[in-house]
Design a protein around this motif. Structure first.
Motif, short mmCIF file in Angstrom:
data_model
loop_
_atom_site.label_atom_id
_atom_site.label_comp_id
_atom_site.label_asym_id
_atom_site.label_seq_id
_atom_site.Cartn_x
_atom_site.Cartn_y
_atom_site.Cartn_z
N LEU A 19 -15.36 67.08 -1.86
CA LEU A 19 -15.91 65.79 -1.45
C LEU A 19 -14.77 64.79 -1.25
O LEU A 19 -13.94 64.64 -2.15
N PRO A 20 -14.72 64.06 -0.11
CA PRO A 20 -13.62 63.10 0.07
C PRO A 20 -13.52 62.11 -1.09
O PRO A 20 -14.52 61.49 -1.47
N TYR A 21 -12.36 62.00 -1.65
CA TYR A 21 -12.06 61.11 -2.80
C TYR A 21 -12.94 61.42 -4.02
O TYR A 21 -12.95 60.67 -4.98
N SER A 22 -13.72 62.49 -3.94
CA SER A 22 -14.75 62.76 -4.97
C SER A 22 -15.52 61.47 -5.24
O SER A 22 -15.73 61.06 -6.39
N LEU A 23 -15.92 60.84 -4.13
CA LEU A 23 -16.55 59.51 -4.19
C LEU A 23 -18.00 59.61 -4.67
O LEU A 23 -18.76 60.44 -4.19
N ILE A 24 -18.37 58.76 -5.63
CA ILE A 24 -19.76 58.64 -6.05
C ILE A 24 -20.22 57.22 -5.72
O ILE A 24 -19.60 56.25 -6.16
N LYS A 25 -21.27 57.11 -4.90
CA LYS A 25 -21.81 55.78 -4.58
C LYS A 25 -22.79 55.35 -5.66
O LYS A 25 -23.35 56.20 -6.35
N ASN A 26 -22.99 54.05 -5.80
CA ASN A 26 -23.91 53.53 -6.82
C ASN A 26 -23.66 54.15 -8.18
O ASN A 26 -24.58 54.58 -8.86
N ALA A 27 -22.40 54.22 -8.54
CA ALA A 27 -22.04 54.89 -9.78
C ALA A 27 -21.98 53.91 -10.95
O ALA A 27 -22.07 52.69 -10.77
N SER A 28 -21.83 54.47 -12.13
CA SER A 28 -21.55 53.66 -13.32
C SER A 28 -20.64 54.46 -14.24
O SER A 28 -20.58 55.69 -14.18
#
Ligand code: DI6
Ligand code: FE
Length: 404
Positions: A19-28
């Motif tokens: 996953l690009p940047y191992s990005l998580i949206k709406n994360a905490s």
């Protein structure tokens, strides 16, 4: 101990994944006792973490705190006058005869006391911190005699007491041959470099050992003697290798299980393979390439092909890289070497941690240190894209600052 939760963030966790940047949206992210306790979407927050104080970061990007894994930020004096002389047409030899070059920094470093070395280095470290730095490597190598080398390392240690930043020290006695040993480089290695390494180690000043393997510095056989001592003391090694020519330095470093080989513009495929087999990191230093107006590019494609992790660092030093910005370093790596913005961010986080042998940071995951940077950007590529702009919103060192 207080526990808090950052939410409404985009999280570039930088853990190795497809996953690009191992990005998580709406994360905490839950932070407790200086560490990351939990990572995930807010609606999946486990019951045990519900009581945490909450901080809404308004959709900002959070990355691991930045790591500069190759610097010479401690030194005396500066070389601005020499820079100006060169641009007014003076040649390298002329400058050397006028007392310039690396020897002028050695003189100024020897003349400085510990306090001055620290005071002079702090603004450079502060500039890096202002861009989200949380860990920095600092080398000796401008003393080139016992007491001045020890003082440089003591100054590096002192910086960690004065600023919220983690410092890893590296002994670089084999950086250059000082003028009093001109033409007697073997004697310099045996009489100064090796005994000083032992003294510095005894004082607890050394986390790793480096050398400059180059025609204008030291031959592989000389570096090997320094590395043998490092090995006997149980210290990891790394090497300035293949910067201006190919002497097989990266291969030598790999044979000692080096953490990294650095610069590596002239590295060939054999050397890349040796690094891959030794799990060594390739440290790319675009600031020196730019300042010296080099044309030989580091073998980025070969490093990719053989899976050698690439780190990026400032190489901050008064001669070949008077650079105190990791963001500009990332931009240079993309523009000069065609590294991707994702590789650039990995280069100052996950892979920089690898280059320092640190497995407790460089990515955002449960159990890692809460060293984080919060950015006012919409996409992680912006960190590499902009030139001379600092979008840092907050830096969190060991979970000590609540950004709300
Ligand atoms: N490589 C470099 O480019 C610098 N040191 C090194 O190992 C040069 C350091 C200086 O000119 O002060
Ligand atoms: Fe360097």
């Amino acid at each position: 101990m207080k526990k808090w939760i950052l939410y409404n963030i985009q999280l570039a966790t930088m853990v190795a994944s497809s996953l690009p940047y191992s990005l998580i949206k709406n994360a905490s992210v839950v932070i407790e006792a200086g560490k990351i306790a939990w990572v995930g979407p807010l609606d999946a927050l486990p019951e045990t973490h519900q009581a945490a104080e909450r901080c809404d970061l308004g959709g900002r990007l959070v990355t691991p705190g930045l790591i500069d894994c190759h610097t010479h930020v401690v030194f005396g004096g500066d070389r601005a006058a020499e820079f100006e002389m060169r641009l007014n047409g003076a040649g390298y030899e002329e400058i050397a005869r006028a007392g310039g070059g690396i020897n002028s920094t050695v003189r100024a470093t020897r003349a400085a006391n510990l306090e001055t070395l620290v005071t002079d280095a702090l603004p450079r470290v502060d500039a890096l911190i202002a861009e989200g730095l949380t860990t920095i490597e600092i080398k000796s190598g401008y003393g080139l005699e016992r007491d001045a080398e020890l003082n440089m390392l003591r100054a590096a240690r002192r910086i960690a007491d004065l600023r919220p930043v983690m410092v890893k020290t590296t002994y670089l006695g084999a950086h250059a041959v000082p003028s009093e040993y001109a033409g007697r480089d073997d004697a310099y290695i045996d009489e100064v470099v090796i005994p000083t390494l032992c003294d510095a180690h005894a004082e607890g000043l050394v986390d790793a050992v480096d050398g400059f393997c180059e025609g204008i510095a030291f031959q592989p056989a000389q570096i090997a003697r320094v590395f043998d001592t490092a090995r006997a003391l149980g210290l990891p090694v790394k090497l300035h290798a293949e910067q201006l020519s190919n002497l097989g330095g990266a291969k030598l470093a790999a044979s000692y299980g080096a953490l990294s080989a650095d610069h590596i513009e002239y590295l060939d495929e054999d050397g890349v393979i040796a690094m891959a087999q030794a799990n060594a990191t390739g440290v790319i230093l675009p600031g020196a390439f730019y300042t010296l107006r080099e044309t030989q590019q580091p073998p980025i494609d070969l490093l990719r092909k053989h899976g050698v992790p690439m780190a990026l660092a400032t190489d901050c030093n008064p001669g070949s890289s008077p650079l105190t910005s990791l963001l500009l370093t990332m931009n240079m790596a993309c523009t000069l070497f065609r590294m991707t913005p994702e590789e650039a961010l990995a280069g100052v986080t996950r892979n920089a941690a690898d280059a320092l042998g640190l497995d407790d940071r460089g990515v955002i995951a449960a159990g890692k240190r809460a060293d984080l940077a919060v950015w006012d950007v919409a996409h992680p590529a912006e960190l590499s894209y902009r030139i001379g702009f600092n979008p840092l919103y907050q830096r969190i060192f060991q979970g000590q600052t609540n950004p709300c």
